[in-house]
Write a protein that holds these residues in place. Sequence first.
Motif, PDB file in Angstrom:
ATOM      1  N   PHE A 111       0.831  -1.206   0.000  1.00 15.94           N
ATOM      2  CA  PHE A 111       0.000   0.000   0.000  1.00 15.94           C
ATOM      3  C   PHE A 111       0.862   1.251   0.000  1.00 15.94           C
ATOM      4  CE2 PHE A 111      -3.191  -2.888   2.204  1.00 15.94           C
ATOM      5  CZ  PHE A 111      -3.936  -3.093   1.045  1.00 15.94           C
ATOM      6  N   ALA A 112       1.943   1.234   0.768  1.00 19.59           N
ATOM      7  CA  ALA A 112       2.844   2.392   0.811  1.00 19.59           C
ATOM      8  C   ALA A 112       3.462   2.634  -0.567  1.00 19.59           C
ATOM      9  CB  ALA A 112       3.926   2.185   1.873  1.00 19.59           C
ATOM     10  N   ALA A 113       3.886   1.557  -1.232  1.00 18.40           N
ATOM     11  CA  ALA A 113       4.479   1.690  -2.568  1.00 18.40           C
ATOM     12  C   ALA A 113       3.474   2.253  -3.565  1.00 18.40           C
ATOM     13  CB  ALA A 113       5.012   0.345  -3.042  1.00 18.40           C
ATOM     14  N   ALA A 114       2.198   1.950  -3.354  1.00 20.04           N
ATOM     15  CA  ALA A 114       1.139   2.463  -4.233  1.00 20.04           C
ATOM     16  C   ALA A 114       0.696   3.872  -3.828  1.00 20.04           C
ATOM     17  CB  ALA A 114      -0.055   1.506  -4.212  1.00 20.04           C
ATOM     18  N   GLY A 115       1.259   4.379  -2.732  1.00 18.39           N
ATOM     19  CA  GLY A 115       0.910   5.724  -2.277  1.00 18.39           C
ATOM     20  C   GLY A 115      -0.447   5.800  -1.586  1.00 18.39           C
ATOM     21  N   ILE A 116      -0.889   4.691  -1.035  1.00 18.69           N
ATOM     22  CA  ILE A 116      -2.197   4.647  -0.369  1.00 18.69           C
ATOM     23  C   ILE A 116      -1.998   4.684   1.144  1.00 18.69           C
ATOM     24  CG2 ILE A 116      -4.306   3.313  -0.005  1.00 18.69           C
ATOM     25  CD1 ILE A 116      -3.743   2.008  -2.758  1.00 18.69           C
ATOM     26  N   PRO A 117      -2.486   5.727   1.804  1.00 19.75           N
ATOM     27  CA  PRO A 117      -2.382   5.755   3.268  1.00 19.75           C
ATOM     28  C   PRO A 117      -3.311   4.712   3.889  1.00 19.75           C
ATOM     29  CG  PRO A 117      -3.522   7.725   2.454  1.00 19.75           C
ATOM     30  CD  PRO A 117      -3.109   6.929   1.258  1.00 19.75           C
ATOM     31  N   VAL A 118      -2.820   4.075   4.928  1.00 23.09           N
ATOM     32  CA  VAL A 118      -3.590   3.051   5.635  1.00 23.09           C
ATOM     33  C   VAL A 118      -3.685   3.445   7.103  1.00 23.09           C
ATOM     34  CG1 VAL A 118      -3.695   0.619   6.334  1.00 23.09           C
ATOM     35  CG2 VAL A 118      -2.817   1.223   4.066  1.00 23.09           C
ATOM     36  N   ARG A 119      -4.899   3.424   7.617  1.00 25.97           N
ATOM     37  CA  ARG A 119      -5.109   3.550   9.066  1.00 25.97           C
ATOM     38  C   ARG A 119      -5.478   2.148   9.550  1.00 25.97           C
ATOM     39  NH1 ARG A 119      -5.837   8.779  11.222  1.00 25.97           N
ATOM     40  NH2 ARG A 119      -5.772   7.663  13.198  1.00 25.97           N
ATOM     41  N   HIS A 120      -4.635   1.612  10.385  1.00 28.34           N
ATOM     42  CA  HIS A 120      -4.746   0.228  10.851  1.00 28.34           C
ATOM     43  C   HIS A 120      -5.284   0.234  12.277  1.00 28.34           C
ATOM     44  CE1 HIS A 120      -2.352  -3.730  11.773  1.00 28.34           C
ATOM     45  NE2 HIS A 120      -3.630  -3.975  11.552  1.00 28.34           N
ATOM     46  N   PHE A 121      -6.445  -0.374  12.459  1.00 29.85           N
ATOM     47  CA  PHE A 121      -7.068  -0.458  13.772  1.00 29.85           C
ATOM     48  C   PHE A 121      -7.222  -1.918  14.173  1.00 29.85           C
ATOM     49  CE2 PHE A 121      -8.451   3.561  12.063  1.00 29.85           C
ATOM     50  CZ  PHE A 121      -8.348   4.419  13.138  1.00 29.85           C
ATOM     51  N   VAL A 122      -6.972  -2.195  15.442  1.00 32.14           N
ATOM     52  CA  VAL A 122      -7.254  -3.517  16.000  1.00 32.14           C
ATOM     53  C   VAL A 122      -8.445  -3.366  16.927  1.00 32.14           C
ATOM     54  CG1 VAL A 122      -6.445  -5.348  17.539  1.00 32.14           C
ATOM     55  CG2 VAL A 122      -4.904  -4.377  15.846  1.00 32.14           C
ATOM     56  N   LEU A 123      -9.477  -4.131  16.637  1.00 25.95           N
ATOM     57  CA  LEU A 123     -10.629  -4.174  17.525  1.00 25.95           C
ATOM     58  C   LEU A 123     -10.352  -5.285  18.521  1.00 25.95           C
ATOM     59  CD1 LEU A 123     -13.576  -3.698  15.015  1.00 25.95           C
ATOM     60  CD2 LEU A 123     -12.008  -2.017  15.995  1.00 25.95           C
ATOM     61  N   HIS A 124     -10.168  -4.897  19.761  1.00 26.08           N
ATOM     62  CA  HIS A 124      -9.788  -5.851  20.810  1.00 26.08           C
ATOM     63  C   HIS A 124     -10.943  -6.052  21.779  1.00 26.08           C
ATOM     64  CE1 HIS A 124      -7.465  -7.962  23.801  1.00 26.08           C
ATOM     65  NE2 HIS A 124      -7.973  -7.143  24.712  1.00 26.08           N
ATOM     66  N   THR A 125     -11.108  -7.280  22.184  1.00 28.60           N
ATOM     67  CA  THR A 125     -12.109  -7.645  23.185  1.00 28.60           C
ATOM     68  C   THR A 125     -11.494  -8.692  24.095  1.00 28.60           C
ATOM     69  OG1 THR A 125     -13.822  -7.297  21.531  1.00 28.60           O
ATOM     70  CG2 THR A 125     -14.464  -8.492  23.482  1.00 28.60           C
ATOM     71  N   ASP A 126     -11.823  -8.640  25.375  1.00 25.43           N
ATOM     72  CA  ASP A 126     -11.256  -9.649  26.273  1.00 25.43           C
ATOM     73  C   ASP A 126     -11.742 -11.049  25.873  1.00 25.43           C
ATOM     74  OD1 ASP A 126     -13.579 -10.616  27.977  1.00 25.43           O
ATOM     75  OD2 ASP A 126     -13.684  -8.479  28.405  1.00 25.43           O
ATOM     76  N   GLN A 127     -10.950 -12.039  26.235  1.00 28.35           N
ATOM     77  CA  GLN A 127     -11.194 -13.409  25.769  1.00 28.35           C
ATOM     78  C   GLN A 127     -12.552 -13.971  26.219  1.00 28.35           C
ATOM     79  OE1 GLN A 127      -7.736 -15.737  25.717  1.00 28.35           O
ATOM     80  NE2 GLN A 127      -8.666 -17.255  24.405  1.00 28.35           N
ATOM     81  N   ASP A 128     -12.982 -13.673  27.427  1.00 24.82           N
ATOM     82  CA  ASP A 128     -14.284 -14.169  27.881  1.00 24.82           C
ATOM     83  C   ASP A 128     -15.414 -13.604  27.021  1.00 24.82           C
ATOM     84  OD1 ASP A 128     -13.119 -15.656  29.901  1.00 24.82           O
ATOM     85  OD2 ASP A 128     -13.446 -14.125  31.443  1.00 24.82           O
ATOM     86  N   THR A 129     -15.345 -12.321  26.727  1.00 27.75           N
ATOM     87  CA  THR A 129     -16.373 -11.697  25.890  1.00 27.75           C
ATOM     88  C   THR A 129     -16.325 -12.265  24.479  1.00 27.75           C
ATOM     89  OG1 THR A 129     -16.251  -9.677  27.205  1.00 27.75           O
ATOM     90  CG2 THR A 129     -17.257  -9.495  25.015  1.00 27.75           C
ATOM     91  N   LEU A 130     -15.108 -12.438  23.936  1.00 26.41           N
ATOM     92  CA  LEU A 130     -14.976 -13.021  22.599  1.00 26.41           C
ATOM     93  C   LEU A 130     -15.610 -14.400  22.546  1.00 26.41           C
ATOM     94  CD1 LEU A 130     -11.322 -12.148  21.588  1.00 26.41           C
ATOM     95  CD2 LEU A 130     -13.384 -11.534  20.343  1.00 26.41           C
ATOM     96  N   THR A 131     -15.282 -15.225  23.505  1.00 22.12           N
ATOM     97  CA  THR A 131     -15.827 -16.586  23.530  1.00 22.12           C
ATOM     98  C   THR A 131     -17.344 -16.547  23.613  1.00 22.12           C
ATOM     99  OG1 THR A 131     -13.806 -17.381  24.599  1.00 22.12           O
ATOM    100  CG2 THR A 131     -15.754 -18.786  24.765  1.00 22.12           C
TER     101      THR A 131
END
Length: 172
Positions: free
Chosen positions: A95-115
């Motif tokens: 993406f950088a080579a193509a000149g495309i800005p990327v905003r990278h987000f991680v959606l995190h949830t605790d393991q009990d909630t995920l399960t």
Amino acid sequence: MIIWLNGTFGAGKTTTSKELATIVPKARIFDSEQVGYMLRHVLESVPVKDFQDWRPWRALVVETATQILGYVGGVLVVPQSVLVEQYWTELSAGFAAAGIPVRHFVLHTDQDTLTRRIESDTVETGARQWRLDHLTAYESARPWLSRTAETIDTTNLPPDRVAHAIASAVLP
């Protein structure tokens, strides 16, 4: 621009991406899994555990996103778990080579909630065990994800609030 929503399965990427597409101007969802599905019949002789393991998947995701943005402009929202650091490095470098800005987000949830979310999901019931089996891979990836992405804790936030937090972070 690309808004990449990363995180494990059940953290809310798909639902959040739908919300984001309604509040970020000129946004559309790019489901990069479709690239993997397209490659399955061509690369079936090259066995992998995940289509992301195919180098052409990573290159084609970059090329497809680049082509889409070059054609229609706007913002691509990509709800895709990438839990292998080398793969993320390849994607982000492309993406950088193509000149495309990327905003990278991680959606995190605790393991009990995920399960709990995964086990109570009535939409993707066939993938329940597969999703549960990937919780360990996500935990292993968290150190590098925390260095390369902005983390949003979705444990107690509904998807619309998560989407608004992301939109606030990316919009001027």
